[in-house]
Design an enzyme around this catalytic site. Structure first.
Site, PDB file in Angstrom:
ATOM      1  N   CYS A 101      36.049  37.193  37.226  1.00  5.99           N
ATOM      2  CA  CYS A 101      37.374  36.600  37.400  1.00  5.99           C
ATOM      3  C   CYS A 101      37.217  35.242  38.059  1.00  5.99           C
ATOM      4  O   CYS A 101      36.471  35.106  39.035  1.00  5.99           O
ATOM      5  CB  CYS A 101      38.243  37.518  38.263  1.00  5.99           C
ATOM      6  SG  CYS A 101      39.928  36.919  38.483  1.00  5.99           S
ATOM      7  N   HIS A 143      43.062  42.547  31.503  1.00  6.75           N
ATOM      8  CA  HIS A 143      42.689  41.873  32.746  1.00  6.75           C
ATOM      9  C   HIS A 143      43.752  40.837  33.132  1.00  6.75           C
ATOM     10  O   HIS A 143      44.213  40.808  34.278  1.00  6.75           O
ATOM     11  CB  HIS A 143      41.321  41.194  32.546  1.00  6.75           C
ATOM     12  CG  HIS A 143      40.846  40.395  33.711  1.00  6.75           C
ATOM     13  ND1 HIS A 143      39.844  40.825  34.546  1.00  6.75           N
ATOM     14  CD2 HIS A 143      41.235  39.178  34.188  1.00  6.75           C
ATOM     15  CE1 HIS A 143      39.629  39.912  35.481  1.00  6.75           C
ATOM     16  NE2 HIS A 143      40.467  38.903  35.284  1.00  6.75           N
ATOM     17  N   GLU A 144      44.137  40.003  32.160  1.00  2.07           N
ATOM     18  CA  GLU A 144      45.132  38.953  32.455  1.00  2.07           C
ATOM     19  C   GLU A 144      46.513  39.555  32.716  1.00  2.07           C
ATOM     20  O   GLU A 144      47.248  39.080  33.576  1.00  2.07           O
ATOM     21  CB  GLU A 144      45.184  37.926  31.325  1.00  2.07           C
ATOM     22  CG  GLU A 144      43.869  37.212  31.043  1.00  2.07           C
ATOM     23  CD  GLU A 144      43.221  36.553  32.251  1.00  2.07           C
ATOM     24  OE1 GLU A 144      43.933  36.207  33.223  1.00  2.07           O
ATOM     25  OE2 GLU A 144      41.995  36.381  32.236  1.00  2.07           O
ATOM     26  N   HIS A 147      46.886  40.511  36.224  1.00  2.00           N
ATOM     27  CA  HIS A 147      47.190  39.390  37.127  1.00  2.00           C
ATOM     28  C   HIS A 147      48.698  39.194  37.275  1.00  2.00           C
ATOM     29  O   HIS A 147      49.171  38.815  38.346  1.00  2.00           O
ATOM     30  CB  HIS A 147      46.574  38.085  36.607  1.00  2.00           C
ATOM     31  CG  HIS A 147      45.157  37.872  37.018  1.00  2.00           C
ATOM     32  ND1 HIS A 147      44.753  37.773  38.330  1.00  2.00           N
ATOM     33  CD2 HIS A 147      44.033  37.725  36.270  1.00  2.00           C
ATOM     34  CE1 HIS A 147      43.458  37.579  38.384  1.00  2.00           C
ATOM     35  NE2 HIS A 147      42.983  37.543  37.139  1.00  2.00           N
TER      36      HIS A 147
END
Length: 189
Positions: A101, A143-144, A147
């Site tokens: 990351c 993953h994004e 966020h």
């Protein structure tokens, strides 16, 4: 104005917050932010980047997969802005894979994610896009997407044993490549 943006690092409060939905798509500042996110991901050798990582609390991320020094085997995908994204369904199959990351430099994790996902998002013009992503692209999307909900890959680790320094990750992946190459040569004289 577009350009490379500073990246928020582990410990920054914005990385722990749920980002806000985007309602105006023709806004010049949104279009500029999208361009800057693409530039920032490229300059940082990222395969994706979310708006909260550049201190913007907006439900927006870029998927920009391509081979680079951080991910030499990444598939190629044109940088794509994904606004107000959501996962519609997931495969039952969970696989562990390497993640890093830009907001957590120097560390890599062996993170469990769904192998395949069905998603919906708005493109930079506000058009609804439905898609299915598999393997590495599905991993980037998840993953994004995390966020946008204030979740880092560190929060997804099953064990501290799945966390590695960047140097150890590079060593392990180099060794795996050498072993695979040697094995391939041995089986194909």
């Amino acid at each position: 104005m577009t350009g490379i943006l500073p990246i928020a690092r582990l410990g920054s409060p914005i990385l722990e917050q749920r980002a806000k939905d985007i309602e105006k798509f023709a806004d010049r500042s949104l279009q500029s932010l999208i361009d800057s996110l693409i530039e920032t991901a490229r300059a940082s050798n990222g395969v994706g980047i979310a708006a909260p990582q550049v201190s913007e609390s907006l439900r927006l991320f870029i998927v920009a997969s391509r081979p680079n020094p951080r991910y030499p085997n990444a598939p190629t995908m044109e940088p794509t802005a994904m606004i107000n994204p959501r996962i519609l369904s997931t495969s039952g199959e969970i696989v562990k894979g390497w993640e890093g990351c830009l907001s957590v430099p120097g560390l890599r994790g062996f993170v469990p994610r769904h192998r395949s996902i069905e998603v919906e998002y708005l493109d930079r013009s506000g058009n609804v896009i439905r898609a299915r992503f598999d393997d590495f692209i599905a991993r980037i999307f998840q993953h994004e997407s995390d966020h946008l909900d204030g979740i880092l890959f560190l929060d997804r680790l099953e064990s501290d044993a799945d966390l590695y320094t960047e140097e150890e990750y590079q060593f392990l992946t180099r060794e795996a490549s050498v072993t695979e190459t040697v094995g391939a040569r041995a089986s194909h004289p």
